[in-house]
Write an enzyme that holds these catalytic residues in place. Sequence first.
Site, mmCIF file in Angstrom:
data_model
loop_
_atom_site.group_PDB
_atom_site.id
_atom_site.type_symbol
_atom_site.label_atom_id
_atom_site.label_comp_id
_atom_site.label_asym_id
_atom_site.label_seq_id
_atom_site.Cartn_x
_atom_site.Cartn_y
_atom_site.Cartn_z
ATOM 1 N N ASN A 57 -49.030 -10.477 32.670
ATOM 2 C CA ASN A 57 -49.892 -9.622 33.486
ATOM 3 C C ASN A 57 -49.588 -8.158 33.194
ATOM 4 O OD1 ASN A 57 -47.866 -8.579 35.511
ATOM 5 N ND2 ASN A 57 -47.618 -10.788 35.810
ATOM 6 N N ASP A 107 -47.519 -16.845 38.941
ATOM 7 C CA ASP A 107 -47.481 -17.959 39.886
ATOM 8 C C ASP A 107 -47.415 -19.303 39.160
ATOM 9 O OD1 ASP A 107 -47.575 -16.441 42.230
ATOM 10 O OD2 ASP A 107 -49.721 -16.118 42.014
ATOM 11 N N ASP A 111 -40.815 -19.858 43.905
ATOM 12 C CA ASP A 111 -41.001 -18.579 44.595
ATOM 13 C C ASP A 111 -39.617 -17.947 44.790
ATOM 14 O OD1 ASP A 111 -41.370 -16.504 46.495
ATOM 15 O OD2 ASP A 111 -43.278 -17.405 47.042
ATOM 16 N N ILE A 112 -39.301 -16.990 43.952
ATOM 17 C CA ILE A 112 -37.952 -16.388 43.926
ATOM 18 C C ILE A 112 -37.642 -15.708 45.262
ATOM 19 C CG2 ILE A 112 -36.491 -14.719 42.710
ATOM 20 C CD1 ILE A 112 -38.474 -15.144 40.282
ATOM 21 N N PHE A 140 -43.202 -7.605 48.166
ATOM 22 C CA PHE A 140 -44.361 -6.776 47.869
ATOM 23 C C PHE A 140 -45.603 -7.663 47.876
ATOM 24 C CE2 PHE A 140 -43.896 -2.321 46.418
ATOM 25 C CZ PHE A 140 -42.560 -2.156 46.764
ATOM 26 N N LYS A 155 -47.716 -13.381 54.669
ATOM 27 C CA LYS A 155 -46.603 -13.541 53.704
ATOM 28 C C LYS A 155 -45.265 -13.234 54.362
ATOM 29 C CE LYS A 155 -49.308 -12.780 49.730
ATOM 30 N NZ LYS A 155 -49.959 -11.830 48.876
ATOM 31 N N LYS A 178 -42.847 -16.420 54.222
ATOM 32 C CA LYS A 178 -41.676 -16.342 53.344
ATOM 33 C C LYS A 178 -40.429 -15.891 54.109
ATOM 34 C CE LYS A 178 -44.357 -15.332 49.161
ATOM 35 N NZ LYS A 178 -44.238 -14.947 47.751
#
Length: 411
Positions: A219, A288, A316-317, A333, A347, A351
């Site tokens: 990306n 992802d 998902d780190i 972020f 989120k 998370k």
Amino acid sequence: MSASTSVSASPERILVGVAGGIAAYKAAELVRRLRERGVQVRVVMTENAERFVAPLTFQALSGEPVRTSLWDSAAEAAMGHIELARWAQRIVIAPASADLIARLAQGQAGDLLTTLCLASEAPLFVAPAMNRVMWANAAVQANVATLATRGATLLGPDEGDQACGETGVGRMWEAGAIAEAVLEPRPDPAARAVLAGKRLLLTAGPTFEDLDPVRYLGNRSSGRMGYAIATQAQRLGMDVILVSGPVSLPAPSGVRRVSVRSAEDMREAVQAHVSGTDVFIATAAVADFRPSERSDSKIKKRGDGGLTLELVQNPDILAEVAARQDRPFVVGFAAETHDVERYARDKLERKRLDMIAANRVGDDGCGFDADCNALEVFWPEGRAPIGKASKTQVARELLGMIAERLGELRT
Ligand code: CTP
């Protein structure tokens, strides 16, 4: 340091102190860099520094007479040492030898440079340069810690090749990095009080998910937001480890960078360094998904047919760090195109984050792959905006908010 001299804007008058060491030649470049930025520079050299570089070099570069002695009556008549101490808005010592650091830590005033440091209220920046064994010596470390406790800002040293032929920590920062640090507005003292000495682990940049030896899914993340946070956190005295995906940015001075490629590499590096971390900030644009298989040889075209890729989800780190028993303060972020608060808060909860910094992408050329950014920061009990500004400024404000939250949680 008095309130009157702790200027928040960039300084216009800087005193460069040069101590005796081979890195003294790099101080010439520092003076040039500062002058390029329109700053008035006066140079003071120790007697030993004169063995490495002639005062004339600094006189030519600064356009000002160079002072080397406390006992120069002509120079004292022109601008006495006390006037010089008052004139300076900042003092930077580059290179700072082990001997000079020791004398500063003891408050000695045996020569002009140490006298000026004692007699000035200007913020002091110290860029050490010495052999790696000297730097590691407990006496040097104790002296450096004393200076830091008294408010001096340490710039380096870096790790790398040394003039003595060895490799290790002790190399002076490059002139450009020193100039940049000295010219920056002073770090927020309140943020510094909370964050100095704390460990920050940070992810930045994109991840590349390999399809075969020559192709990958990636990306456009430049890594600039994460690198700006790493740089500013280092300035606040944090011990920073930057886990970075593939970017074209140099490692910020004083920051330990761990370079990775894929999301799985990034996860491994984060897991390896997370223990003992006080603050974790995930700025990376982690892919992802990754291809379910990586071909060892280049994928060839097959007739006119297309190619279907099977993708599997990456770990998902951020959520993994937040789920740890010994979790640090966790900041995520989020890049959103619409319904910023709803998605960001979702989120935050999902998370289990302590804070989330959301930016609206696609609005005004700010944010992703740009020099500026604007954020909306959310935490369980509140929110605050960070207006459109350079990523450096945004990084400062975000760290200020993290420090405030950490301070509140502590009490
Ligand atoms: N993140 C991570 N590991 C992943 C994915 C994301 O650590 N595998 C982190 C990012 O560094 C960032 C935050 O999680 O801090 C972003 O969360 P994410 O859910 O990936 O956001 P979006 O990609 O914007 O999610 P969505 O596509 O659901 O909007």
